[in-house]
Design a protein around this motif. Structure first.
Motif, mmCIF file in Angstrom:
data_model
loop_
_atom_site.group_PDB
_atom_site.id
_atom_site.type_symbol
_atom_site.label_atom_id
_atom_site.label_comp_id
_atom_site.label_asym_id
_atom_site.label_seq_id
_atom_site.Cartn_x
_atom_site.Cartn_y
_atom_site.Cartn_z
ATOM 1 N N GLN A 109 0.576 -1.143 0.061
ATOM 2 C CA GLN A 109 0.078 -0.002 0.015
ATOM 3 C C GLN A 109 0.674 1.173 0.230
ATOM 4 N N ALA A 110 0.301 2.222 -0.653
ATOM 5 C CA ALA A 110 1.056 3.659 -0.600
ATOM 6 C C ALA A 110 0.447 4.398 0.339
ATOM 7 N N LEU A 111 1.380 4.995 1.210
ATOM 8 C CA LEU A 111 0.975 5.831 2.300
ATOM 9 C C LEU A 111 1.574 7.123 2.107
ATOM 10 N N GLY A 112 0.588 8.246 1.709
ATOM 11 C CA GLY A 112 0.936 9.276 1.315
ATOM 12 C C GLY A 112 0.345 9.982 0.121
ATOM 13 N N GLN A 113 0.942 10.831 -0.693
ATOM 14 C CA GLN A 113 0.696 11.434 -1.757
ATOM 15 C C GLN A 113 1.499 11.319 -2.898
ATOM 16 N N ARG A 114 0.811 11.142 -4.235
ATOM 17 C CA ARG A 114 1.465 11.058 -5.333
ATOM 18 C C ARG A 114 1.592 12.469 -6.108
ATOM 19 N N SER A 115 2.719 12.339 -6.307
ATOM 20 C CA SER A 115 2.963 13.721 -7.298
ATOM 21 C C SER A 115 3.832 13.268 -8.589
ATOM 22 N N GLY A 116 3.119 13.069 -9.656
ATOM 23 C CA GLY A 116 3.778 12.332 -10.900
ATOM 24 C C GLY A 116 4.295 11.113 -10.573
ATOM 25 N N SER A 122 5.381 6.946 2.222
ATOM 26 C CA SER A 122 5.876 5.347 2.546
ATOM 27 C C SER A 122 5.391 4.308 1.622
ATOM 28 N N LEU A 123 5.888 3.261 1.539
ATOM 29 C CA LEU A 123 5.213 1.747 1.146
ATOM 30 C C LEU A 123 5.328 0.973 2.110
ATOM 31 N N THR A 183 8.445 5.946 -9.495
ATOM 32 C CA THR A 183 10.145 5.822 -9.542
ATOM 33 C C THR A 183 10.891 6.387 -8.251
ATOM 34 N N ARG A 184 10.162 7.130 -7.421
ATOM 35 C CA ARG A 184 10.752 7.793 -6.163
ATOM 36 C C ARG A 184 9.835 7.499 -5.093
ATOM 37 N N VAL A 185 10.489 7.217 -3.905
ATOM 38 C CA VAL A 185 9.634 7.212 -2.730
ATOM 39 C C VAL A 185 10.580 8.163 -1.710
ATOM 40 N N ASN A 186 9.728 9.506 -1.545
ATOM 41 C CA ASN A 186 10.368 10.296 -0.498
ATOM 42 C C ASN A 186 9.825 9.834 0.815
ATOM 43 N N GLY A 187 10.376 8.949 1.331
ATOM 44 C CA GLY A 187 9.974 8.388 2.595
ATOM 45 C C GLY A 187 10.573 6.979 3.022
ATOM 46 N N ASP A 188 9.686 5.996 3.393
ATOM 47 C CA ASP A 188 10.267 4.997 3.772
ATOM 48 C C ASP A 188 9.701 3.634 3.145
ATOM 49 N N VAL A 189 10.242 2.330 3.603
ATOM 50 C CA VAL A 189 9.608 1.140 3.365
ATOM 51 C C VAL A 189 9.275 0.378 4.773
ATOM 52 N N VAL A 190 8.043 0.008 4.983
ATOM 53 C CA VAL A 190 8.063 -0.622 6.201
ATOM 54 C C VAL A 190 7.237 -2.075 6.003
ATOM 55 N N PRO A 330 -4.122 3.480 -1.764
ATOM 56 C CA PRO A 330 -4.047 2.925 -2.816
ATOM 57 C C PRO A 330 -3.077 1.591 -2.684
ATOM 58 N N ARG A 331 -3.579 0.471 -3.427
ATOM 59 C CA ARG A 331 -2.519 -0.627 -3.524
ATOM 60 C C ARG A 331 -1.834 -0.452 -4.757
#
Length: 534
Positions: A109-116, A122-123, A183-190, A330-331
């Protein structure tokens, strides 16, 4: 009597968690009529009369599954230490609860907001108790196994690896994330491993996230005598590092490789020797923090797929980032497993301890609980629904290694009979090791010109042994075998055979005891088939 050295003591202790592979049985013809032990025949009676069984207790129940006629019976209602035949019970309960065609879907799951193409957030990989996460999945969707599983590499000689990439599932997930446009995650993976909480009696202890059985594989290959041995290891995930001081010795020399690790498990050292003519020798080292390991492995997989994560790949699993609910998130990826029947086959064919214990936790989850102990009432309910008295067994784990564990011959026979009345009858029977063909019974017929029961016995085996300091030998608490015999003309017999309280002077003697039980099973099969042909 020669003293039993330290390596033998270590090996003996490991047998309570390991299995003994039966490497050969003597040739035997049809059993003669008469003899002691419930008229089992002279050959079987002779086996049971060996000195190593002088103080032992035998148990046996063989039943014609078509008619319910009892063919042989020795203490059918007495408790015996089951060893890994207890897996027949735990796997049956899990299979019934989940369904043989159940698949585990592990979402991200995507946690946060998409910008392009950038995710500001985070994921979260939401672990679902998938036993292999794609690490054994063959191209045809089956789950691969070898006769002696890599999880037994430190205890049983001859363990080998399956060819699949243990990171295959995580690589597929990473590709899906990239395919979603990120293509980029400005955050973390959990890793969300909140699905269940295990308890100490489940050893090995399951975790909702399992990658490569949560072990590192360490394969040593001989070189020239006097030279350092060659080392390969997998999966290569930061921060795990491996150092080897193993040296190659002359052909015919000693192969003795020890593994040690730092307290956190990330610094692994191999030491010892390998003979120049020895086959590649496998060892394993455990992963201490499956969630942190899975997180790092996923971040590295994302990098290979072209997805940058700004958080450092090495570090603790940031579980504080997990939301109370994933509603509205979103998944962006999901790994779908093979069917559970394939996992059951893996557990039964190789006596996979982690998978058997995991089943207890999965039954708890199916009942709406996150406490693994709550899987036992589900298992009890299954047995009652199947018309089986659960008081015929005592269990505190799923694998058959707890001192509490006991079964009667009758409960295992009744359980095997239950499956024959279901649409899964054939699939369940073929999930068991086949004598002389595959799984832990693959080597039974090696070197034997005649092998009773070859290809006609489907059975789970079990061994429990330890060091007897009083007599300086091995105490074989239990050797068991339970399954189906081909009685000819499309008929099957169910059987459970156990010996509790035998002994052995050395490791080879323990193997001989396993051979004895396999040989008896083969002789019982030949007798059953002969009666049908009479």
């Amino acid at each position: 009597m020669r003293p039993i050295d330290r390596p033998l003591r270590t090996w003996a202790a490991a047998l309570t968690t390991a299995v003994v592979t039966f490497v050969a049985v003597a040739a035997a013809g049809p059993a003669a009529a008469g003899g002691p032990h419930d008229d089992l025949g002279a050959e079987i009676a002779a086996i049971m009369a060996k000195p190593v069984y002088q103080h032992a207790q035998w148990g046996l129940l063989e039943v014609d599954d078509s008619t319910g006629r009892v063919v042989h019976s020795l203490y059918p209602d007495q408790f015996f230490i089951p060893g890994s035949t207890a897996k027949l019970i735990s796997v049956s309960g899990t299979w019934h609860t989940l369904g043989g065609d159940h698949r585990f879907t592990t979402p991200v799951q995507a946690l946060g907001q998409r910008s392009g193409t950038t995710l500001d957030g985070s994921l979260a990989l939401v672990a679902q108790g998938d036993l292999t996460m794609g690490g054994r999945t063959a191209p045809d969707g089956s789950v691969s196994y070898t006769p002696i599983d890599h999880t037994y590499a430190n205890d049983v000689p001859g363990a080998t690896l399956t060819p699949e990439d243990p990171l295959a599932g995580l690589n597929e997930i990473a590709g899906q994330v990239r395919g979603s446009g990120i293509t980029r995650v400005n955050g973390d993976v959990v890793i969300d491993n909140r699905l269940f909480t295990s308890f100490p009696e489940l050893d090995p202890s399951p975790d909702p996230i399992i990658v490569n059985d949560n072990v590192i594989d360490l394969l040593t290959t001989a070189t020239a005598p006097g030279q350092p041995a060659q080392l390969s290891w997998r999966p290569q995930v930061a921060p795990y590092q491996v150092e080897s001081t193993v040296r190659t010795v002359a052909a015919g020399g000693t192969t003795d490789i020890a593994v040690s690790a730092s307290p956190d498990g990330t610094r692994i050292t191999l030491s010892g020797t390998i003979a120049a003519d020895a086959p590649p020798t496998l060892r394993i080292s455990g992963v201490q923090d499956p969630a942190a390991f899975g997180r790092t492995a996923l971040i590295e997989a994302l990098a290979r797929a072209g997805v940058t994560v700004t958080a450092p790949p090495v570090g603790p699993n940031p579980s504080g980032l997990l939301p109370a609910s994933y509603d509205g998130t979103p998944r962006v990826a999901a790994y779908v497993s093979p069917v559970y029947a394939e996992y059951a086959k893996l557990i039964l064919k190789v006596s996979h301890n982690l998978g058997a214990n995991l089943g207890i936790c999965l039954m708890a989850v199916a009942a709406g609980s996150s406490q693994c102990a709550d899987g036992f009432p589900v298992l009890t309910g299954f047995l009652r629904q199947a018309g089986i008295d659960p008081t015929q067994a005592q269990l505190l784990d799923g694998r058959g290694g707890n001192p509490v564990d006991r079964v009667t011959p009758r409960i295992e026979s009744e359980l095997l009979h239950y499956w024959q009345g279901t649409p899964e009858a054939t699939r369940f029977r073929l999930a068991l090791p086949i004598l002389g063909v595959d799984g832990l019974l693959a080597f039974v017929c090696e070197g034997c010109p005649s092998c009773p029961g070859k290809g006609k016995v489907w059975a789970k085996t079990g061994t429990v042994a330890g060091f007897d300091a009083l007599n300086d030998r091995l105490a074989v608490g239990a050797d068991t075998i339970s399954g189906y015999l081909d009685a000819g003309h499309g008929r099957l017999h169910t059987f459970f055979l156990a010996v509790n309280g035998a002994y052995s002077e050395d490791i080879d003697g323990v193997i001989d005891i396993g051979n004895d039980l396999a040989r008896i099973a083969g002789l019982l099969q030949e007798q059953a088939e002969a009666r049908q042909g009479a």
